[in-house]
Design a protein around this motif. Sequence first.
Motif, PDB file in Angstrom:
ATOM      1  N   MET A 113      43.633  -6.220 -11.875  1.00  0.00           N
ATOM      2  CA  MET A 113      42.814  -5.053 -11.550  1.00  0.00           C
ATOM      3  C   MET A 113      42.482  -4.262 -12.813  1.00  0.00           C
ATOM      4  O   MET A 113      41.325  -3.893 -13.057  1.00  0.00           O
ATOM      5  N   TYR A 114      43.484  -4.004 -13.646  1.00  0.00           N
ATOM      6  CA  TYR A 114      43.217  -3.355 -14.930  1.00  0.00           C
ATOM      7  C   TYR A 114      42.236  -4.190 -15.749  1.00  0.00           C
ATOM      8  O   TYR A 114      41.290  -3.667 -16.355  1.00  0.00           O
TER       9      TYR A 114
ATOM     10  N   VAL B  34      38.415  -4.177 -14.505  1.00  0.00           N
ATOM     11  CA  VAL B  34      37.733  -2.900 -14.768  1.00  0.00           C
ATOM     12  C   VAL B  34      37.507  -2.732 -16.269  1.00  0.00           C
ATOM     13  O   VAL B  34      36.421  -2.324 -16.704  1.00  0.00           O
TER      14      VAL B  34
ATOM     15  N   ILE C  73      31.997   4.964 -16.737  1.00  0.00           N
ATOM     16  CA  ILE C  73      32.077   4.169 -15.514  1.00  0.00           C
ATOM     17  C   ILE C  73      30.695   4.037 -14.880  1.00  0.00           C
ATOM     18  O   ILE C  73      30.278   2.955 -14.454  1.00  0.00           O
TER      19      ILE C  73
ATOM     20  N   ILE D  55      45.329   1.577  -8.897  1.00  0.00           N
ATOM     21  CA  ILE D  55      43.878   1.818  -8.850  1.00  0.00           C
ATOM     22  C   ILE D  55      43.554   3.201  -9.397  1.00  0.00           C
ATOM     23  O   ILE D  55      42.577   3.384 -10.137  1.00  0.00           O
TER      24      ILE D  55
ATOM     25  N   ALA E  41      43.373   3.141 -13.043  1.00  0.00           N
ATOM     26  CA  ALA E  41      42.425   2.200 -13.636  1.00  0.00           C
ATOM     27  C   ALA E  41      41.394   2.843 -14.566  1.00  0.00           C
ATOM     28  O   ALA E  41      41.110   2.288 -15.637  1.00  0.00           O
TER      29      ALA E  41
ATOM     30  N   SER F 133      41.963   1.243 -18.172  1.00  0.00           N
ATOM     31  CA  SER F 133      40.919   0.242 -18.399  1.00  0.00           C
ATOM     32  C   SER F 133      39.933   0.689 -19.468  1.00  0.00           C
ATOM     33  O   SER F 133      39.484  -0.121 -20.282  1.00  0.00           O
TER      34      SER F 133
ATOM     35  N   SER G  71      38.160   2.793  -5.517  1.00  0.00           N
ATOM     36  CA  SER G  71      38.234   1.365  -5.198  1.00  0.00           C
ATOM     37  C   SER G  71      36.861   0.828  -4.801  1.00  0.00           C
ATOM     38  O   SER G  71      36.520  -0.316  -5.110  1.00  0.00           O
TER      39      SER G  71
ATOM     40  N   MET H 121      34.991   0.357  -7.913  1.00  0.00           N
ATOM     41  CA  MET H 121      35.500  -0.832  -8.572  1.00  0.00           C
ATOM     42  C   MET H 121      34.814  -2.097  -8.046  1.00  0.00           C
ATOM     43  O   MET H 121      34.458  -2.999  -8.815  1.00  0.00           O
TER      44      MET H 121
ATOM     45  N   MET I 234      31.465  -2.302  -9.520  1.00  0.00           N
ATOM     46  CA  MET I 234      31.532  -2.687 -10.940  1.00  0.00           C
ATOM     47  C   MET I 234      31.643  -4.207 -11.081  1.00  0.00           C
ATOM     48  O   MET I 234      30.982  -4.807 -11.938  1.00  0.00           O
TER      49      MET I 234
END
Length: 498
Positions: free
Chosen positions: A144-145, A148, A165, A320, A323, A327, A472, A475, A478
């Motif tokens: 997950m890291y 992102v 972001i 999350i 993140a 990230s 999330s 994410m 993304m």
Amino acid sequence: MKEVTRVFYITITLVIIAVLVAALMPGAYEQVTSNITSLLSTVFGWYYMLIMTLILVVVGFLIISPYGNIRLGNPEDRPEFRTPTWVAMLFSAGLGIGLVFYGSYEPLSHFAISPATAEPGTQAAFQESMQRTFFHYGFNAWAMYGIVALVLAYFQFRKGERGLISSTLRPLFGDKMNTGWGTMIDVIAIFATVFGVATSLGFGAVQINGGLSFLFGVSNNNWSQLIIIAIITILFLASAWSGLSRGIKYLSNINMVLAVLLLVLVVILGPTLLILNVFTQSFGEYIQNLMSISTKTEAFSSDDRQWLDAWTIFYWAWWISWAPFVSMFIARVSRGRTIREFLIYVVLLPTLLCAIWFSTFGATAIDIQQSGAVDLTAGAVETILFMVFNEMPFGFGLSIIAILLLLTFFISSADSATFVLGMQSTNGSLTPVNSVKIVWGVLQSSIAAILLSVGGLAAIQNTIIIAALPFSFVMILMVWSLLKSLKAEEKLYEGKKK
């Protein structure tokens, strides 16, 4: 301060409101946020399990696909930092205080206090405790890291977008990201970062105070913790002022040296053979059962479901919520790496290192608990590590190294957070001005100090878990945006070949 954007002012306003409410009405605020967190865990637990599993699948696909050869930057770009330093930086930002705080406690808790399914204190609980701890700090979390961070690095260094972001969603929504929608996304990211780091600073101060109290009899109270925060703030602001290539770089290298030293000493002085056997067997079982436990929602057992909500679902929401900060920092220091190299180092290596760490400190704590020499579960969470060292040869020296490691992790985490917050609030600048970083640094420490004083850390922890849900969804967008851009790049390359 002319470099800052409206995201800076909006987020600071929201942060101040949240802190005031938590400080003035700590009981009511904690109750409300706790209820919301519990509801989200129950309703969206399946969603968190599914999204973390799917992200792991996407990461695996990118590693083995031809996309893995794409460089994060121009074709001629090469990494800014040497690989050992780079690994130290991403590891310090991604875990830091959590490794020291939970290294002995989490496996011990799963063994003796609240196992997932086994009876407390049994060999089955021992075996299960290691697998579950590996799972919480393993491939799913780092994937997950990694994804992102990859999206941010790809658009920032290969596509020339700002380090925000919102900028990563431009392939999906175009210029709409220049409107209020983009501002809202960036505000969510900064909000989660501020409170995530402030909570970590609070936990770090508590454990440092616990260690000093255990070793030297220093008063374990709010005043001591406030003094610790004040001293650390001065140190990390000095580091932040020195810049990315000096402060964070040197601190991260010190972190790794101290962490490796402590790890090696505990392996040698602790139950060495048990540690080696536990790591070998438990990591193998974790790999074998990875997909099974990644999708296990305990749909048919309400008792096991309570454990899942309290631990795994909580962890996934917690990761999350961190993140945006972690990230973005990982992305910033990863220019010039290929996608494959990036994901292997960001996902596979930290997972292995975490497994080694928890095997060492977890097996040592459980071995001491089984021996009956001392009941570790009777101690406060922040002192369990020092209680473990107290039962080992050269325990005082190990405790001193642990406190030093906590200090350097504390400083580097806060330092990297101020850098990321500076980036996010100055339109994605790769070199945010020191005045902005100082503002964020002081604000983070102030939040931690205020919340420690009123006992509001749990409420703020709940707040960032709640903030994890909307992020999330961001994410997912993304990842979609990245895959769409990679596909377009593939078509462009094929067209040039023809």
